[in-house]
Design a protein around this motif. Structure first.
Motif, PDB file in Angstrom:
ATOM      1  N   ALA A 165       0.872  -0.865  -0.335  1.00  0.00           N
ATOM      2  CA  ALA A 165       0.219   0.389   0.130  1.00  0.00           C
ATOM      3  C   ALA A 165       0.661   1.198  -0.115  1.00  0.00           C
ATOM      4  N   ILE A 166       2.363   1.223  -0.557  1.00  0.00           N
ATOM      5  CA  ILE A 166       3.212   2.396  -0.715  1.00  0.00           C
ATOM      6  C   ILE A 166       4.067   2.087  -1.451  1.00  0.00           C
ATOM      7  N   SER A 167       3.889   3.219  -2.156  1.00  0.00           N
ATOM      8  CA  SER A 167       4.392   3.568  -3.599  1.00  0.00           C
ATOM      9  C   SER A 167       6.108   3.183  -3.482  1.00  0.00           C
ATOM     10  N   SER A 168       6.443   2.306  -4.452  1.00  0.00           N
ATOM     11  CA  SER A 168       7.878   0.625  -4.602  1.00  0.00           C
ATOM     12  C   SER A 168       9.303   1.760  -4.420  1.00  0.00           C
ATOM     13  N   ASP A 169       8.930   3.491  -4.170  1.00  0.00           N
ATOM     14  CA  ASP A 169      10.190   3.487  -3.375  1.00  0.00           C
ATOM     15  C   ASP A 169      10.195   3.598  -2.279  1.00  0.00           C
ATOM     16  N   LYS A 170       8.850   3.295  -1.815  1.00  0.00           N
ATOM     17  CA  LYS A 170       9.755   3.574  -0.071  1.00  0.00           C
ATOM     18  C   LYS A 170       9.250   1.692   0.825  1.00  0.00           C
ATOM     19  N   PHE A 171       9.552   1.241  -0.614  1.00  0.00           N
ATOM     20  CA  PHE A 171       8.784  -0.095   0.170  1.00  0.00           C
ATOM     21  C   PHE A 171      10.766  -1.035   0.242  1.00  0.00           C
TER      22      PHE A 171
END
Length: 188
Positions: A165-171
């Motif tokens: 549920a978060i953008s790929s730059d935060k995973f």
């Protein structure tokens, strides 16, 4: 990519007496530095990929080597070719895969977006992204952009078969993660 090569070459020339592990560490730092710079820009662009790849090598110190895998596919378009905008068919891989289970090395703190960016650079795949209030948004991969195959079409990502549920730059990536960037024609 050429900036990284120039940085690494100049670093090697200045420090010829360093051990080979120090040189690998400097190269890894230069690669990470360039990746972080590209993360801050709104668009990352390379040339178009023409082949599928399944292996990768990246210089990282042996004590820090961590592995994950990335797949980039747009198979759903193959079932919706009538909806694809004119002129985009040449960018589609015949089997629907730009990369399939591509092995990547990474360092602590790398994100799913870092892996996507690195894999695209290593394989000459054009990646277009932009910053948003939620994080980095992947607009297009290999000239296949959002809304190119219908109003609801675009890029999604999953890690180990789960859609975060978060953008790929935060995973943050973990060992042996299986990252998938998939193009959907009908978001439901």
């Amino acid at each position: 990519s050429s900036d990284v090569t120039e940085q690494v070459s100049s670093t090697k020339a200045a420090d010829k007496d360093n051990t080979s592990s120090n040189k690998a560490e400097e190269k890894a730092t230069a690669v990470q530095s360039t990746t972080n710079e590209s993360k801050e820009s709104n668009t990352v662009t390379t040339t178009i990929a023409t082949t599928d790849k399944t292996t990768s090598t990246t210089a990282v110190t042996k004590s820090n080597v961590k592995i994950c895998y990335i797949t980039i596919e747009c198979k759903s378009i193959l079932d919706h070719l009538d909806d694809l905008k004119d002129g985009h068919t040449p960018y589609l891989p015949k089997n629907g895969y730009f990369l399939n289970n591509y092995k990547c090395t990474y360092k602590e703190g790398d994100t799913a977006y870092d892996i996507l960016n690195r894999a695209c650079v290593e394989n000459n795949i054009k990646l277009t992204s932009k910053s948003s209030g939620y994080g980095v948004y992947v607009v297009g991969i290999n000239n296949i952009d959002e809304k190119d195959c219908g109003e609801q079409s675009g890029w999604l990502y999953s890690v180990n078969d789960s859609f975060p549920a978060i953008s790929s730059d935060k995973f943050s990536v973990s060992p042996n993660d299986r990252i998938l960037f998939t193009y959907t024609c009908e978001y439901t």
